[in-house]
Scaffold this motif. Structure first.
Motif, PDB file in Angstrom:
ATOM      1  N   LYS A   1      -2.572 -44.186 -19.110  1.00  0.00           N
ATOM      2  CA  LYS A   1      -1.433 -44.530 -18.232  1.00  0.00           C
ATOM      3  C   LYS A   1      -1.520 -43.793 -16.905  1.00  0.00           C
ATOM      4  CE  LYS A   1       1.820 -45.699 -21.921  1.00  0.00           C
ATOM      5  NZ  LYS A   1       3.036 -45.296 -22.659  1.00  0.00           N
ATOM      6  N   VAL A   2      -1.928 -42.519 -16.969  1.00  0.00           N
ATOM      7  CA  VAL A   2      -2.068 -41.720 -15.736  1.00  0.00           C
ATOM      8  C   VAL A   2      -3.215 -42.273 -14.885  1.00  0.00           C
ATOM      9  CG1 VAL A   2      -2.619 -39.419 -14.830  1.00  0.00           C
ATOM     10  CG2 VAL A   2      -1.115 -39.656 -16.818  1.00  0.00           C
ATOM     11  N   VAL A   3      -4.325 -42.591 -15.541  1.00  0.00           N
ATOM     12  CA  VAL A   3      -5.493 -43.134 -14.819  1.00  0.00           C
ATOM     13  C   VAL A   3      -5.102 -44.402 -14.069  1.00  0.00           C
ATOM     14  CG1 VAL A   3      -7.799 -44.152 -15.090  1.00  0.00           C
ATOM     15  CG2 VAL A   3      -7.179 -42.127 -16.415  1.00  0.00           C
ATOM     16  N   LYS A   4      -4.421 -45.305 -14.766  1.00  0.00           N
ATOM     17  CA  LYS A   4      -4.012 -46.572 -14.145  1.00  0.00           C
ATOM     18  C   LYS A   4      -2.900 -46.354 -13.115  1.00  0.00           C
ATOM     19  CE  LYS A   4      -5.264 -49.665 -17.964  1.00  0.00           C
ATOM     20  NZ  LYS A   4      -6.129 -50.555 -17.193  1.00  0.00           N
ATOM     21  N   GLY A   5      -1.934 -45.489 -13.471  1.00  0.00           N
ATOM     22  CA  GLY A   5      -0.791 -45.245 -12.589  1.00  0.00           C
ATOM     23  C   GLY A   5      -1.184 -44.640 -11.248  1.00  0.00           C
ATOM     24  N   PHE A   6      -2.255 -43.854 -11.228  1.00  0.00           N
ATOM     25  CA  PHE A   6      -2.702 -43.229  -9.988  1.00  0.00           C
ATOM     26  C   PHE A   6      -3.915 -43.948  -9.376  1.00  0.00           C
ATOM     27  CE2 PHE A   6      -0.056 -39.953 -11.733  1.00  0.00           C
ATOM     28  CZ  PHE A   6       0.429 -39.260 -10.629  1.00  0.00           C
ATOM     29  N   ASN A   7      -4.166 -45.188  -9.874  1.00  0.00           N
ATOM     30  CA  ASN A   7      -5.299 -45.979  -9.375  1.00  0.00           C
ATOM     31  C   ASN A   7      -6.613 -45.180  -9.387  1.00  0.00           C
ATOM     32  OD1 ASN A   7      -3.757 -48.290  -8.841  1.00  0.00           O
ATOM     33  ND2 ASN A   7      -3.083 -47.435  -6.879  1.00  0.00           N
ATOM     34  N   ALA A   8      -6.785 -44.420 -10.468  1.00  0.00           N
ATOM     35  CA  ALA A   8      -7.946 -43.521 -10.543  1.00  0.00           C
ATOM     36  C   ALA A   8      -9.101 -44.110 -11.355  1.00  0.00           C
ATOM     37  CB  ALA A   8      -7.518 -42.184 -11.151  1.00  0.00           C
ATOM     38  N   GLU A   9      -9.039 -45.439 -11.612  1.00  0.00           N
ATOM     39  CA  GLU A   9     -10.094 -46.055 -12.424  1.00  0.00           C
ATOM     40  C   GLU A   9     -11.479 -45.797 -11.829  1.00  0.00           C
ATOM     41  OE1 GLU A   9      -6.575 -48.988 -12.984  1.00  0.00           O
ATOM     42  OE2 GLU A   9      -7.376 -47.712 -11.390  1.00  0.00           O
ATOM     43  N   ASP A  10     -11.594 -45.991 -10.501  1.00  0.00           N
ATOM     44  CA  ASP A  10     -12.911 -45.844  -9.857  1.00  0.00           C
ATOM     45  C   ASP A  10     -13.455 -44.428  -9.987  1.00  0.00           C
ATOM     46  OD1 ASP A  10     -12.877 -48.482  -9.194  1.00  0.00           O
ATOM     47  OD2 ASP A  10     -12.241 -48.178  -7.118  1.00  0.00           O
ATOM     48  N   LYS A  11     -12.549 -43.456  -9.882  1.00  0.00           N
ATOM     49  CA  LYS A  11     -12.974 -42.050  -9.984  1.00  0.00           C
ATOM     50  C   LYS A  11     -13.535 -41.761 -11.376  1.00  0.00           C
ATOM     51  CE  LYS A  11     -11.440 -37.293  -9.419  1.00  0.00           C
ATOM     52  NZ  LYS A  11     -10.331 -36.364  -9.154  1.00  0.00           N
ATOM     53  N   PHE A  12     -12.845 -42.255 -12.411  1.00  0.00           N
ATOM     54  CA  PHE A  12     -13.294 -42.007 -13.786  1.00  0.00           C
ATOM     55  C   PHE A  12     -14.571 -42.797 -14.099  1.00  0.00           C
ATOM     56  CE2 PHE A  12      -9.337 -39.888 -14.243  1.00  0.00           C
ATOM     57  CZ  PHE A  12      -9.449 -39.064 -15.353  1.00  0.00           C
ATOM     58  N   ILE A  13     -14.639 -44.026 -13.556  1.00  0.00           N
ATOM     59  CA  ILE A  13     -15.858 -44.831 -13.742  1.00  0.00           C
ATOM     60  C   ILE A  13     -17.052 -44.118 -13.116  1.00  0.00           C
ATOM     61  CG2 ILE A  13     -17.022 -46.974 -13.028  1.00  0.00           C
ATOM     62  CD1 ILE A  13     -14.238 -48.354 -13.378  1.00  0.00           C
ATOM     63  N   SER A  14     -16.820 -43.585 -11.908  1.00  0.00           N
ATOM     64  CA  SER A  14     -17.884 -42.872 -11.195  1.00  0.00           C
ATOM     65  C   SER A  14     -18.332 -41.633 -11.978  1.00  0.00           C
ATOM     66  CB  SER A  14     -17.377 -42.468  -9.804  1.00  0.00           C
ATOM     67  OG  SER A  14     -18.298 -41.661  -9.160  1.00  0.00           O
ATOM     68  N   LYS A  15     -17.354 -40.892 -12.525  1.00  0.00           N
ATOM     69  CA  LYS A  15     -17.646 -39.684 -13.299  1.00  0.00           C
ATOM     70  C   LYS A  15     -18.445 -40.028 -14.566  1.00  0.00           C
ATOM     71  CE  LYS A  15     -15.041 -35.773 -15.277  1.00  0.00           C
ATOM     72  NZ  LYS A  15     -13.674 -35.293 -15.595  1.00  0.00           N
ATOM     73  N   PHE A  16     -18.025 -41.104 -15.235  1.00  0.00           N
ATOM     74  CA  PHE A  16     -18.699 -41.528 -16.470  1.00  0.00           C
ATOM     75  C   PHE A  16     -20.103 -42.030 -16.165  1.00  0.00           C
ATOM     76  CE2 PHE A  16     -19.581 -44.510 -19.981  1.00  0.00           C
ATOM     77  CZ  PHE A  16     -19.324 -43.676 -21.065  1.00  0.00           C
ATOM     78  N   ASN A  17     -20.228 -42.834 -15.081  1.00  0.00           N
ATOM     79  CA  ASN A  17     -21.543 -43.391 -14.721  1.00  0.00           C
ATOM     80  C   ASN A  17     -22.537 -42.310 -14.291  1.00  0.00           C
ATOM     81  OD1 ASN A  17     -20.641 -45.903 -15.342  1.00  0.00           O
ATOM     82  ND2 ASN A  17     -20.390 -46.618 -13.249  1.00  0.00           N
ATOM     83  N   ALA A  18     -22.015 -41.257 -13.630  1.00  0.00           N
ATOM     84  CA  ALA A  18     -22.889 -40.141 -13.228  1.00  0.00           C
ATOM     85  C   ALA A  18     -23.483 -39.464 -14.459  1.00  0.00           C
ATOM     86  CB  ALA A  18     -22.106 -39.140 -12.391  1.00  0.00           C
TER      87      ALA A  18
END
Length: 609
Positions: free
Chosen positions: A242-259
């Motif tokens: 909910k926090v990830v979506k609520g703060f539009n942080a999907e790209d940040k987490f995707i980037s972290k996971f992909n790295a």
């Protein structure tokens, strides 16, 4: 022997019978593998008409002449069959020897694999069982420093890697070496000169193969660490979606996971390439050896005429059969290096020292009679003290409230009372007994805990409540739900107390989850209740329901209430106001208001009259 391999031996010895039978069947497998190649010689001799005609049955003259005896006996049988029947019958006889030998080779292979499978799966189960037991008993402090994902990775991935790689050691030290040994002994029997010539090139192959796999263990450790990081990121993403979506942080987490994926990809490719090189490299070096053998052996057959052509063909076949186990050994040795890295991570948890344990003569106490005392407590999570010279007394039957700003040390007291952490200095006593001297199970049996975060499990309401009291009847569960002001919504659920509440109680509202947490504590029915900011995360309406539930629960009990909302503790017998780990004021609600000190300011800030 590697230390991690030594540590694995006690787990393997539980399955001693399977180890012994695996070794026995592997010995037979290696023997029949060699015999299969040797049985080609009489077949070729019969086909090309090169077998000696022996009409008198030979006699066995001791183990020294076994080779000559077997050759002569086989030639005698072929001569006899050819004379009494036809050429086809003799061919069928020698071919039947090949078929029988192949059958015995493969049936022993099956039984060897059967027993090693039982061993591998049994050890996997036992290590996971032991690991889970250690994980669940390690103190809470361990998990404040470690990533949960890393622990999960060790529990699931690393243990599996140990299972897959280490038990190839049995084949590494028994089956494949014996296959090679039996083949070499037979090759010596056939031609000692040719075998010694071939042996000049084997050490060179070994040195080349070992150099290629030298860095595998270090890279495997890094790969397993990356795997742990990925599981951690995934766990955090799902927990805080909910926090990830609520703060539009999907790209940040995707980037972290992909790295992390990219780092793992590079390591996995490097490890995979070295593993993949093991088999073709050993095969190529083997073919080079056979090519040299063909050159030298051809001279022995054509020029010296010291070796029969059919025997030389069988010799080449035997030499080639050495390639398969040699490839298996080089590949398995590479995988064992990866297993060593995984085992190191697994055993680092198994050997982790549990700093919070029962003493050998721990006191079992199942009643609470007088009071709880915290005397001159000093405690720090890291370096700076959270509690300094902290002392309070909590008489039986009284409600004590702890208030203060965030970081003042309120929740730390709950952690110390339950021995999730141990005090650095000072002591906590229950009826005069230091809790460090008490059996932890009996200490925690005296206490009920309701936390700010309602920790519920993906199971039915009934099973969530039974955690506190496994043998409670349905009627007792319903009574606890009524005390907790929760039965009014539970009775309307489709399956009542058997309703599954989803992952972390996701099918319920915050207030409903908190009331179930209270019901769980009520069902346990302990004499001491610890409420750690039990209403701070609730809306006003839910708070009213929960507050009634808390008041019902605290009747006739000793209660320690850690409160952020001061409206919930005005009836407390003693309110302790904390600041930076020290007591600045204490008294009843009215007494503290009259002082117009820190408590009064906190009340005014919360607009409470």
């Amino acid at each position: 022997m590697d230390n991690n391999l030594k540590k694995l031996i006690p787990f393997a010895l539980v399955y001693k019978k399977d180890i012994i039978l695996n070794i026995v069947y592997n010995i037979f497998y290696a023997f029949f593998s060699t015999l299969l190649m040797v049985s080609m010689i009489p077949t070729l001799n019969v086909i090309f008409g090169l077998n000696k005609k022996i009409t008198v049955e030979p006699k066995f003259n001791g183990i020294g002449g076994i080779k000559t005896y077997l050759e002569d006996y086989l030639n005698f049988k072929v001569t006899e069959l050819t004379a009494n029947n036809s050429f086809e019958v003799a061919i069928l006889f020698v071919i039947s020897i090949i078929i029988a030998t192949a059958f015995l080779k493969n049936i022993t292979n099956y039984f060897a694999s059967y027993h090693v499978t039982r061993l591998r799966n049994g050890v996997l189960k036992d290590i996971r069982e032991k690991l889970y037991e250690v994980i669940i008993h390690l103190p809470v402090s361990y998990y404040s420093e470690k990533r949960k994902g890393d622990v999960m990775s060790r529990m699931l991935g690393d243990v599996n890697e140990v299972k897959n790689s280490f038990f190839q050691v049995l084949e590494l030290v028994v089956r494949e070496p014996l296959t090679i040994l039996f083949s070499i002994i037979t090759m010596f029997f056939i031609s000692a000169k040719l075998t010694l010539f071939v042996f000049l090139f084997i050490p060179v192959s070994g040195i080349i193969i070992s150099r290629v796999g030298k860095t595998l263990k270090a890279k495997s450790t890094k790969a397993q660490e990356q795997n742990g990081i990925q599981i951690s990121i995934l766990d955090e993403t799902l927990s805080g979606l909910k926090v990830v979506k609520g703060f539009n942080a999907e790209d940040k987490f995707i980037s972290k996971f992909n790295a992390s994926l990219q780092r793992l990809l590079r390591l996995s490719n490097s490890i995979g390439n070295k593993n993949n090189l093991a088999s073709p490299l050993s095969e190529f070096l083997g073919i080079v050896t056979i090519a040299i053998l063909l050159w030298y052996g051809g001279q022995l057959v054509i020029v010296d005429k010291s070796l029969a052509p059919t025997t030389f063909i069988a010799y080449i076949a035997l030499a080639y059969t050495i390639l398969t186990p040699a490839k298996a050994i080089s590949k398995a040795s590479y995988q064992v290096r990866g297993g060593l890295a995984a085992a190191e991570r697994v055993f680092s948890i198994l050997e982790e020292e549990n700093t919070i344990q029962n003493k050998p003569d721990a006191i079992v106490k199942d009643t609470f009679d007088r009071n709880i005392k915290l005397e001159n407590i000093n405690f720090a999570y890291q370096e700076e003290n959270v509690l300094t010279n902290f002392s309070i007394e909590i008489p039986k039957g009284k409600t004590i409230a702890l208030v203060g700003q965030s970081g003042s040390g309120k929740s730390t007291i709950a952690n110390l009372l339950t021995r999730f952490y141990d005090v650095n200095e000072g002591k906590i006593t229950i009826d005069g007994i230091d809790i460090k001297d008490m059996d932890m199970h009996s200490l925690r049996s005296l206490m009920g805990l309701v936390t700010q975060d309602s920790i519920l499990f993906n199971d039915s309401i009934k099973n969530n409540l039974l955690i506190g009291k496994p043998n409670a009847t349905d009627n007792k569960i319903i009574e606890a739900l009524k005390v907790a002001n929760a039965y009014e919504f539970v009775k309307d659920l489709p399956e009542g107390i058997e309703t599954n509440i989803g992952d972390s109680g996701s099918k319920l509202s915050g207030g409903q989850k908190q009331r179930l947490s209270i019901a769980r504590a009520v069902l346990k029915n302990p004499p001491i209740m610890i409420l750690d900011e039990a209403t701070s995360a609730l809306d006003t309406e839910s708070e009213k329901f929960v507050q009634v539930a808390l008041e019902n629960m605290m009747q006739n009990r000793t209660s320690i209430v850690i409160a952020h909302r001061l409206s919930t503790i005005q009836k407390a017998d003693n309110i302790i106001v904390m600041q930076k780990g020290e007591i600045v004021e204490q008294g009843t609600h009215d007494e503290l208001l009259a002082k117009e000190g820190t408590y009064s300011k906190l009340v005014m800030m919360q607009s409470f009259e």
